[in-house]
Design a protein around this motif. Structure first.
Motif, short mmCIF file in Angstrom:
data_model
loop_
_atom_site.label_atom_id
_atom_site.label_comp_id
_atom_site.label_asym_id
_atom_site.label_seq_id
_atom_site.Cartn_x
_atom_site.Cartn_y
_atom_site.Cartn_z
N GLY A 1 -18.71 -31.26 -17.29
CA GLY A 1 -17.84 -30.46 -18.14
C GLY A 1 -18.49 -29.12 -18.42
O GLY A 1 -19.71 -28.97 -18.27
N GLU A 2 -17.65 -28.15 -18.76
CA GLU A 2 -18.16 -26.82 -19.09
C GLU A 2 -17.75 -26.53 -20.52
O GLU A 2 -16.65 -26.86 -20.93
N ILE A 3 -18.63 -25.91 -21.27
CA ILE A 3 -18.33 -25.58 -22.66
C ILE A 3 -18.55 -24.09 -22.87
O ILE A 3 -19.55 -23.52 -22.42
N VAL B 1 -21.19 -17.52 -23.93
CA VAL B 1 -21.93 -18.14 -22.83
C VAL B 1 -21.24 -19.43 -22.41
O VAL B 1 -20.88 -20.24 -23.27
N HIS B 2 -21.07 -19.62 -21.12
CA HIS B 2 -20.56 -20.89 -20.61
C HIS B 2 -21.74 -21.72 -20.10
O HIS B 2 -22.62 -21.20 -19.41
N ASN B 3 -21.73 -23.00 -20.48
CA ASN B 3 -22.77 -23.91 -20.00
C ASN B 3 -22.12 -25.13 -19.36
O ASN B 3 -21.08 -25.61 -19.81
N GLY C 1 -9.44 -28.23 -21.87
CA GLY C 1 -10.43 -29.01 -21.13
C GLY C 1 -11.80 -28.38 -21.14
O GLY C 1 -12.82 -29.06 -21.04
N ARG C 2 -11.83 -27.05 -21.24
CA ARG C 2 -13.11 -26.35 -21.43
C ARG C 2 -13.08 -25.78 -22.83
O ARG C 2 -12.58 -24.69 -23.07
N PRO C 3 -13.58 -26.55 -23.80
CA PRO C 3 -13.43 -26.14 -25.18
C PRO C 3 -14.19 -24.86 -25.50
O PRO C 3 -15.22 -24.56 -24.89
N ALA D 1 -23.86 -21.72 -16.77
CA ALA D 1 -22.79 -21.60 -15.76
C ALA D 1 -22.62 -20.15 -15.31
O ALA D 1 -22.84 -19.21 -16.08
N HIS D 2 -22.23 -19.99 -14.04
CA HIS D 2 -21.94 -18.66 -13.43
C HIS D 2 -22.64 -17.54 -14.20
O HIS D 2 -22.00 -16.72 -14.86
N ILE D 3 -23.97 -17.50 -14.06
CA ILE D 3 -24.85 -16.76 -14.97
C ILE D 3 -24.63 -15.24 -15.04
O ILE D 3 -25.16 -14.61 -15.94
ZN ZN Z 1 -16.85 -20.76 -17.03
#
Ligand code: ZN
Ligand code: ZN
Length: 404
Positions: free
Chosen positions: A72-74, A87-89, A117-119, A144-146
């Motif tokens: 999952g991505e947050i 920031v996405h992790n 789904g990605r809170p 994620a996608h840094i």
């Molecule tokens: Zn993302």
């Protein structure tokens, strides 16, 4: 939200097989409804990996029976050191039970996990990382996608200049970084601060047909522990490289304003003092510019032990380019399925199938895939949310192949 209706376990499994992918992330583990759907459709296969239940298995012979890992991505939006950070992790977990537990923990803090789904949480990345490890010490936590400008640890708009500023004393627990569609390992090799991390790539699919547009290659035991060890740099269970988009094709390679039609190289952005000549506001600074700003080495530098990678273009885009038609046309569909029936999964066609056999089947496609493997492509880079445009064949050559 922002995801195809076809993104269900059966279709993810089907498309993973058609693409030639062994392991696919479930995505969205924080969503209760999605976890219910995963439970209905999946059973544990190897420790920590899941497979589709027998009754849901499609009847396609010779296809890899893809496994699922809970992922999952947050999206974290918060203030740190006086600035707003977004920031996405990415979090990988060894079981649906761990996903239940982490979700319950987040909800106990009043976090809303139901609407997306990605809170999007008002939760510091560092706190999220701490809580994840508290709930599940075996969790894999990956920025994620840094380089994405708006939502990433190094993003030009709301990221950090140092990874330690974001993850503090937990930074040593991070072993892998996701490079994202707009950057590839070669660009990341320019910054020595990243040398100790494994660089991974995922498809960021949103639609099962986009699976495998980027991918990570493992030579490891098929289990969660095998995956975890490979990401930590183990020599036996190892990460063997990545499959990449051409980074110029990504949505945030160059700088600019999509709505103003302005696309700038980093030099042009500097010449215009970072401002858009159409609307006068700051341009969105893309990945190329951002990496160059933080880099301490020239492009082309290769650190010792750097993992190999290969740049590919999705097969449907190649067919559309060769036949000069849109990707979602019947022509592209017809050629695509004919190629898959004849030569097997898409990643095999793009990477391994003998060019002569491809050429016998379709001479223009054979030439295009040969060019792709040799990196002979022309690209108009993407910028400010606009995908780049890539081409492997010229107008003149289309005429030679009698393509209108
Ligand atoms: Zn993302
Ligand atoms: Zn503008």
């Amino acid at each position: 939200m922002a995801t195809s209706k076809l993104c269900d376990p059966v279709n993810l499994h089907r498309w993973a097989g058609l693409k030639g992918i062994t392991l696919v992330g479930t995505g969205d583990f924080t969503h209760g409804g999605w976890r219910r759907e995963l439970r209905e459709n999946l059973v544990e296969a190897e420790p920590g990996f899941y497979r589709l239940r027998k009754e849901h298995q499609p009847e396609i012979p010779d296809q890899p029976d893809a496994r699922f890992v809970i992922s999952g991505e947050i999206s974290s939006i918060y203030k740190k050191n006086g600035r707003t950070r977004k920031v996405h992790n990415l979090i990988l977990l060894p079981s649906l039970e761990a996903a239940d537990a982490l979700s319950a923990k987040l909800e106990s803090l009043g976090m809303n996990l139901h609407s997306d789904g990605r809170p999007i949480l008002g939760l510091d990345s560092y706190r999220l990382f701490q809580m994840t490890l508290d709930v599940c010490p075996e969790a894999i936590f990956i920025p994620a996608h840094i380089w994405t400008p708006h939502f990433s640890v190094f993003g030009s708009n709301s990221g950090f200049d140092l990874i330690e500023e974001c993850y503090e004393d937990l930074t040593p627990c991070i072993s892998a970084l996701e490079t994202g569609l707009s950057s590839d390992p070669a660009m990341n090799w320019q910054w020595s601060a990243l040398d100790r991390f494994r660089l991974i790539s995922n498809s960021d699919a949103h639609n099962p047909q986009n699976l495998g547009r980027e991918a990570t290659v493992f030579e490891a035991e098929l289990s969660y522990q095998g995956l975890r060890k490979a990401l930590q740099g183990d020599a036996t269970d190892r990460l063997a490289g990545t499959v990449e988009f051409f980074p110029e094709e990504g949505k945030y390679h160059y700088d600019g304003h999509r709505n103003c039609g302005i696309s700038f190289t980093p030099e042009q952005t500097a010449q215009h003092n970072g401002l858009c000549p159409v609307c006068g506001k700051k341009v969105t600074v893309g990945v190329f510019n951002r990496i160059t700003a933080l880099a301490d080495r020239p492009l082309g530098f290769q650190p010792e032990g750097a993992q190999p990678f290969q740049r590919l273009i999705p097969l449907k885009e190649i067919i559309g380019d060769v036949y000069n038609v849109g990707v979602n046309t019947r022509k592209v569909d017809t050629v695509y399925w004919a190629l898959l029936r004849e030569f097997g999964p898409e990643l095999v066609i793009l990477r391994d199938t003998d060019i002569e056999r491809l050429t016998q089947f379709d001479s223009a496609i054979g030439m295009a895939i040969s060019r792709l493997r040799n990196g002979q492509v022309s690209i108009i880079p993407g910028y400010d949310g606009q995908y780049g445009v890539i081409s492997v064949i010229s107008e003149e050559e289309r005429k030679q192949f009698r393509i209108k």
